[in-house]
Design a protein around this motif. Structure first.
Motif, short mmCIF file in Angstrom:
data_model
loop_
_atom_site.label_atom_id
_atom_site.label_comp_id
_atom_site.label_asym_id
_atom_site.label_seq_id
_atom_site.Cartn_x
_atom_site.Cartn_y
_atom_site.Cartn_z
N GLU A 64 0.85 -1.18 0.00
CA GLU A 64 0.00 0.00 0.00
C GLU A 64 0.89 1.24 0.00
O GLU A 64 1.75 1.39 0.87
CB GLU A 64 -0.91 0.02 1.23
N PRO A 65 0.72 2.13 -0.98
CA PRO A 65 1.59 3.32 -1.09
C PRO A 65 1.62 4.11 0.22
O PRO A 65 0.59 4.28 0.88
CB PRO A 65 0.95 4.12 -2.22
N ALA B 200 4.65 10.66 6.15
CA ALA B 200 3.43 10.07 6.72
C ALA B 200 3.75 8.77 7.44
O ALA B 200 3.21 8.48 8.53
CB ALA B 200 2.40 9.82 5.62
N ALA B 201 4.66 8.00 6.86
CA ALA B 201 5.05 6.74 7.50
C ALA B 201 5.72 6.99 8.84
O ALA B 201 5.46 6.29 9.83
CB ALA B 201 5.99 5.98 6.57
N VAL C 224 3.05 -3.23 8.10
CA VAL C 224 1.87 -2.49 7.59
C VAL C 224 1.86 -2.47 6.06
O VAL C 224 1.20 -1.62 5.45
CB VAL C 224 1.85 -1.04 8.14
N ASP C 225 2.57 -3.43 5.46
CA ASP C 225 2.58 -3.56 3.99
C ASP C 225 3.08 -2.30 3.29
O ASP C 225 2.55 -1.89 2.25
CB ASP C 225 1.19 -3.94 3.46
N GLY C 226 4.10 -1.68 3.89
CA GLY C 226 4.66 -0.48 3.29
C GLY C 226 5.90 -0.75 2.45
O GLY C 226 6.25 0.05 1.58
N VAL C 227 6.60 -1.87 2.74
CA VAL C 227 7.79 -2.26 1.98
C VAL C 227 7.78 -3.78 1.81
O VAL C 227 6.99 -4.49 2.45
CB VAL C 227 9.10 -1.84 2.70
N GLU C 228 8.68 -4.26 0.97
CA GLU C 228 8.79 -5.70 0.76
C GLU C 228 9.18 -6.40 2.06
O GLU C 228 9.95 -5.86 2.87
CB GLU C 228 9.84 -5.99 -0.31
N GLY D 287 14.11 11.97 -4.28
CA GLY D 287 12.86 11.90 -5.02
C GLY D 287 12.04 10.66 -4.70
O GLY D 287 11.18 10.25 -5.51
N ILE D 288 12.25 10.07 -3.54
CA ILE D 288 11.48 8.89 -3.14
C ILE D 288 10.19 9.35 -2.45
O ILE D 288 10.22 9.83 -1.32
CB ILE D 288 12.31 7.99 -2.19
N GLU D 289 9.07 9.22 -3.13
CA GLU D 289 7.79 9.68 -2.60
C GLU D 289 6.93 8.52 -2.12
O GLU D 289 5.91 8.74 -1.45
CB GLU D 289 7.04 10.47 -3.67
N ASN D 290 7.31 7.30 -2.44
CA ASN D 290 6.55 6.12 -2.03
C ASN D 290 7.54 5.07 -1.55
O ASN D 290 8.38 4.60 -2.31
CB ASN D 290 5.73 5.59 -3.21
N LEU D 291 7.46 4.69 -0.28
CA LEU D 291 8.42 3.76 0.30
C LEU D 291 8.26 2.34 -0.22
O LEU D 291 9.11 1.48 0.04
CB LEU D 291 8.32 3.79 1.83
N ASN D 292 7.18 2.07 -0.96
CA ASN D 292 7.00 0.74 -1.56
C ASN D 292 8.19 0.35 -2.43
O ASN D 292 8.50 -0.83 -2.59
CB ASN D 292 5.75 0.69 -2.43
#
Length: 336
Positions: A4-5, A10-11, A93-97, A46-51
């Motif tokens: 989940e992005p 926020a994280a 929390v399904d934010g990264v692998e 430029g990392i806007e999504n930790l996924n």
């Protein structure tokens, strides 16, 4: 698994919020301080999504942080250990692998490298306290430094005490964890204890409370033991007292650094920490613990009084030399 992005900032906010239930305020602030650098790095990259975070990027961050902060090995390990905790939470929390946290590398350090040797030795402490007793008797600075040295307390414990926590008849003070009214202590409920006081310390506290302590309450209606006209003394103020009065020039000694007091950058109230001889409150605690051990106070008594495990005392606080330890053991030979 479907990720989940989630944005870096926020994280971090969610991570800190989640940890509030299990960590002390000081630990939360430590994580916040260290991980803000990671958020800053993400923005720069430029990392806007930790996924999308990868093990290689985590290694690149480690190198960037090492150079950006000019970190030693101990500081680098602390930074990366916080990041590993953060990435492990992101996995949950399904934010990264999954298992990405295993790719967060930090340096291996020895027990000696993980210990700091700076302490206020007993002679230095005696000079400071003797000066305060003569020229600042029963003032807030005298009381604060005397309590720190004789009780081995952390700043948070001294800061948290109320007038009612002092029992003059039984000669002790209570250390209590009261986070709801802004006085948490290091080990929360496990840090609560009674600390015995000597006749001299009780006389000092009696004189402070009776003659010099301002009749004030804090923002929660409590009567702080250490107070100014504005209320409870802040921990930053207590630290400033320590830096100020552990400068040799403050208690009448010559400057060991060949500095002219009129030109010295540390010869101001807010810059006392810049004196090479001044120490932090933790150095008072370390020195007091070592002094107690040198004075043949049993390890278990020191451990309970200072609220620190024997293992941690040995690794981080005990600064007795091998010779001193041997001589103390020699005293027990007659009992064999």
């Amino acid at each position: 698994m479907s990720l989940e992005p989630i944005e870096p900032e926020a994280a971090l906010e969610l991570f800190l919020k989640d940890k509030e239930a299990e960590l002390a305020d000081a630990s939360i602030k430590g994580h916040d301080y260290r991980l803000r650098h990671f958020v800053r790095w993400c923005h720069e990259q430029g990392i806007e999504n930790l996924n999308t975070l990868t093990g290689r990027q985590l290694h690149e961050y480690r190198l960037w942080r090492r150079d950006d902060g000019d970190l030693n090995k101990v500081s680098e390990k602390t930074q990366m250990d916080s990041l590993r905790s953060f990435v492990r939470w992101l996995e949950a929390v399904d934010g990264v692998e999954q298992d990405l946290s295993e790719k967060v590398l930090s340096p291996t350090i020895t027990a000696d490298e993980n210990s700091r040797d700076v302490m206020l030795d007993s002679d230095h402490a005696s000079s400071v306290l003797s000066h305060l007793e003569k020229y600042e008797y029963a003032g807030p600075q005298h009381v604060a430094l005397t309590l720190m040295w004789h009780t081995m307390m952390r700043v948070g414990g001294v800061h948290a005490m109320d007038v009612d926590d002092y029992n003059a008849d039984e000669q002790y003070v209570k250390v209590r964890h009261r986070p709801d009214t802004d006085t948490p202590i290091k080990n929360k409920g496990d840090g609560e204890r009674l600390v015995a006081l000597s006749d001299d310390i009780c006389e000092l506290l009696d004189d402070w409370i009776t003659n010099k302590r301002p009749d004030v309450t804090d923002d929660h209606g409590r009567e702080p033991l250490l107070a100014s006209r504005e209320g409870r003394l802040q921990k930053t103020t207590l630290r400033m007292y320590v830096y100020r009065w552990t400068r040799p020039c403050s208690y009448g000694d010559e400057c060991p650094h060949d500095r002219d007091p009129d030109d010295c950058e540390a010869n101001t109230r807010d810059a006392a920490s810049k004196c090479p001889s001044s120490v932090s409150p933790h150095a008072i605690r370390r020195g007091s613990i070592t002094h107690s051990l040198n004075s043949d106070m049993p390890d278990k008594v020191v451990s309970d009084r200072a609220n620190v495990s024997p293992k941690v005392i040995e690794q981080h606080y005990d600064r007795r030399t091998e010779q001193e330890r041997m001589e103390q053991r020699r005293d027990y030979l007659d009992n064999l």
